[in-house]
Design a protein around this motif. Structure first.
Motif, mmCIF file in Angstrom:
data_model
loop_
_atom_site.group_PDB
_atom_site.id
_atom_site.type_symbol
_atom_site.label_atom_id
_atom_site.label_comp_id
_atom_site.label_asym_id
_atom_site.label_seq_id
_atom_site.Cartn_x
_atom_site.Cartn_y
_atom_site.Cartn_z
ATOM 1 N N SER A 292 0.839 -1.192 0.000
ATOM 2 C CA SER A 292 0.000 0.000 0.000
ATOM 3 C C SER A 292 0.880 1.251 0.000
ATOM 4 C CB SER A 292 -0.913 0.019 1.234
ATOM 5 O OG SER A 292 -1.826 -1.055 1.195
ATOM 6 N N ALA A 293 0.531 2.208 -0.838
ATOM 7 C CA ALA A 293 1.287 3.458 -0.906
ATOM 8 C C ALA A 293 0.857 4.379 0.231
ATOM 9 C CB ALA A 293 1.059 4.144 -2.244
ATOM 10 N N THR A 294 1.795 5.156 0.744
ATOM 11 C CA THR A 294 1.458 6.154 1.759
ATOM 12 C C THR A 294 0.823 7.359 1.080
ATOM 13 O OG1 THR A 294 3.583 7.299 1.613
ATOM 14 C CG2 THR A 294 3.446 5.392 3.108
ATOM 15 N N LEU A 295 0.185 8.212 1.876
ATOM 16 C CA LEU A 295 -0.416 9.425 1.332
ATOM 17 C C LEU A 295 0.667 10.344 0.769
ATOM 18 C CD1 LEU A 295 -3.012 10.958 0.820
ATOM 19 C CD2 LEU A 295 -2.822 11.948 3.107
ATOM 20 N N ASP A 296 1.837 10.381 1.413
ATOM 21 C CA ASP A 296 2.957 11.170 0.877
ATOM 22 C C ASP A 296 3.347 10.677 -0.511
ATOM 23 O OD1 ASP A 296 4.307 12.988 3.165
ATOM 24 O OD2 ASP A 296 3.478 11.186 4.064
ATOM 25 N N GLU A 297 3.420 9.358 -0.682
ATOM 26 C CA GLU A 297 3.797 8.792 -1.984
ATOM 27 C C GLU A 297 2.728 9.050 -3.026
ATOM 28 O OE1 GLU A 297 6.554 5.034 -0.428
ATOM 29 O OE2 GLU A 297 4.362 4.837 -0.567
ATOM 30 N N LEU A 298 1.464 8.965 -2.630
ATOM 31 C CA LEU A 298 0.378 9.253 -3.551
ATOM 32 C C LEU A 298 0.420 10.714 -3.987
ATOM 33 C CD1 LEU A 298 -2.271 8.709 -5.027
ATOM 34 C CD2 LEU A 298 -3.473 9.020 -2.851
ATOM 35 N N PHE A 299 0.639 11.616 -3.032
ATOM 36 C CA PHE A 299 0.710 13.038 -3.344
ATOM 37 C C PHE A 299 1.855 13.321 -4.318
ATOM 38 C CE2 PHE A 299 2.298 17.340 -2.363
ATOM 39 C CZ PHE A 299 1.168 18.076 -2.683
ATOM 40 N N ALA A 300 3.025 12.752 -4.023
ATOM 41 C CA ALA A 300 4.180 12.958 -4.906
ATOM 42 C C ALA A 300 3.915 12.408 -6.303
ATOM 43 C CB ALA A 300 5.420 12.308 -4.297
ATOM 44 N N ALA A 301 3.240 11.256 -6.384
ATOM 45 C CA ALA A 301 2.936 10.662 -7.683
ATOM 46 C C ALA A 301 1.996 11.549 -8.489
ATOM 47 C CB ALA A 301 2.316 9.277 -7.487
ATOM 48 N N CYS A 302 1.000 12.128 -7.816
ATOM 49 C CA CYS A 302 0.031 12.980 -8.513
ATOM 50 C C CYS A 302 0.661 14.292 -8.960
ATOM 51 C CB CYS A 302 -1.159 13.268 -7.593
ATOM 52 S SG CYS A 302 -2.215 11.850 -7.274
ATOM 53 N N VAL A 303 1.585 14.810 -8.146
ATOM 54 C CA VAL A 303 2.180 16.110 -8.441
ATOM 55 C C VAL A 303 3.318 15.986 -9.443
ATOM 56 C CG1 VAL A 303 3.514 18.006 -7.423
ATOM 57 C CG2 VAL A 303 1.494 17.131 -6.255
ATOM 58 N N ARG A 304 4.146 14.933 -9.309
ATOM 59 C CA ARG A 304 5.314 14.800 -10.174
ATOM 60 C C ARG A 304 5.176 13.686 -11.202
ATOM 61 N NH1 ARG A 304 7.612 15.141 -4.859
ATOM 62 N NH2 ARG A 304 8.265 17.276 -4.437
ATOM 63 N N GLY A 305 4.109 12.946 -11.125
ATOM 64 C CA GLY A 305 3.967 11.774 -11.980
ATOM 65 C C GLY A 305 3.700 12.076 -13.430
ATOM 66 N N GLN A 306 3.167 13.281 -13.753
ATOM 67 C CA GLN A 306 2.814 13.594 -15.129
ATOM 68 C C GLN A 306 4.040 13.485 -16.031
ATOM 69 O OE1 GLN A 306 -0.340 14.227 -16.150
ATOM 70 N NE2 GLN A 306 0.344 14.327 -18.279
#
Length: 326
Positions: A292-306
């Motif tokens: 399971s991903a942490t909320l920090d990892e999810l946030f980073a993925a959404c912000v920098r994942g593009q």
């Protein structure tokens, strides 16, 4: 992504947003966003500075006219009922505008003239509870005390909806905790809290729902519990770094994709055990681990994942071309 279906837990809606767009010359601040916020919840908007959080709040409170789309707040349209909305909500910003020459008590007396009878009494009760001296000048207050005055002003008329725009920015941990507790107290009485923040730890403590906004669009919007259950980090080891990964079919969404040597690290949403097993049995895959991903990892993925997703597409195309040449 359809964010409306993710917030169907409540039949009573505090805020509904439909294809809302705000554009400026050379800037698309909000890009056809959709969101439904149920009453009696803490709904958190997460995003870096400039993501569109404050623009959305200004549109909801009637201070900004959208370019297209529509929204409703407590059943009212901000374009035509802005004053009625402001009388029914409370609002606290990261830098509340207070008259420095007034005392704490005087600013409550001044604000009471805009609301029904009983406002001043409730305001003074809140101030006493926050242990802010009634006769001290606003200019003599610390930042934490100013924040408590702003919160008391926003709560004294018992609003149905409390909007907090980065309210704990720069505050000490104790004052932050008091703010968080006040949010939970509101929800316990059936009120709604919309919290805009980039403080992930404090959001995780209080939020029922989370929406992550990036470059004017919502990347994810769901209950915190469902995000914890459906967002995973995949670590994939391949036999040959030039071999592209099999495409992950819907409903799986790849939020970020990083490659280093023979390993690929993905943050994905909607990956179930059957799809995971199919991936493990794919040609060229040596090992797949999931957690399971942490909320920090999810946030980073959404912000920098593009950018990472675009790079991944280029790498996959290059890998396919290399395979064809070979």
């Amino acid at each position: 992504m359809n964010t409306e279906t993710t917030t169907a837990a409540s039949s009573i809606t505090a805020i509904s947003i439909d294809q809302l767009t705000v554009s400026y010359p050379g800037c698309l601040a909000l890009d056809h966003v959709n969101l439904t916020i149920p009453s009696g919840t803490v709904y958190a908007l997460l995003g870096e500075n400039g993501a569109g959080k404050t623009t959305l709040i200004r549109a909801l409170t009637g201070f900004l006219k959208p370019s297209s789309g529509r929204c409703q707040v407590l059943g009212l349209d901000p374009a035509t009922d802005a004053l009625s909305i402001r009388q029914r909500i409370g609002y606290v910003s990261d830098a509340p505008a207070l008259y420095d020459w007034m005392t704490v008590g005087e600013i409550g007396w001044f604000a009471a003239s805009f609301y029904a009878t009983g406002y001043l009494e409730r305001y003074l009760e809140l101030i006493a509870g926050y242990e802010v001296p009634e006769y001290r000048k606003i200019k003599a207050l610390s930042k934490g005390q100013r924040a408590k005055v702003a919160l008391a002003l926003a709560l004294a008329h018992d609003p149905q909806l409390l909007i907090l725009d980065e309210p704990t920015s720069g505050l000490d941990p104790l004052v932050r905790r008091e703010f968080l507790e006040s949010m939970l107290d509101r929800v316990a009485t059936g009120r709604t809290v919309l919290l805009s923040s980039h403080q992930i730890a404090e959001v995780e403590r209080v939020a029922d729902y989370i929406a992550i906004i990036h470059q004017g669009s919502f990347r994810v919007a769901d209950t915190l519990q469902r995000l914890r259950e459906t967002v995973h980090e995949l670590t994939i080891t391949v036999e040959d770094p030039l071999v592209s990964l099999p495409l992950l079919a819907e409903p799986v969404e790849v939020l970020s994709d990083q490659a280093e040597g023979r390993q690929r690290q993905l943050i994905v949403q909607g990956m179930d055990n059957e799809l995971l097993e199919t991936l493990r049995n794919s040609n060229g895959i040596k090992q797949v681990t999931s957690r399971s991903a942490t909320l920090d990892e999810l946030f980073a993925a959404c912000v920098r994942g593009q950018g990472q997703r675009e790079v991944a597409k280029v790498l996959n195309r290059r890998n396919r071309n290399s395979s064809e040449v070979a």
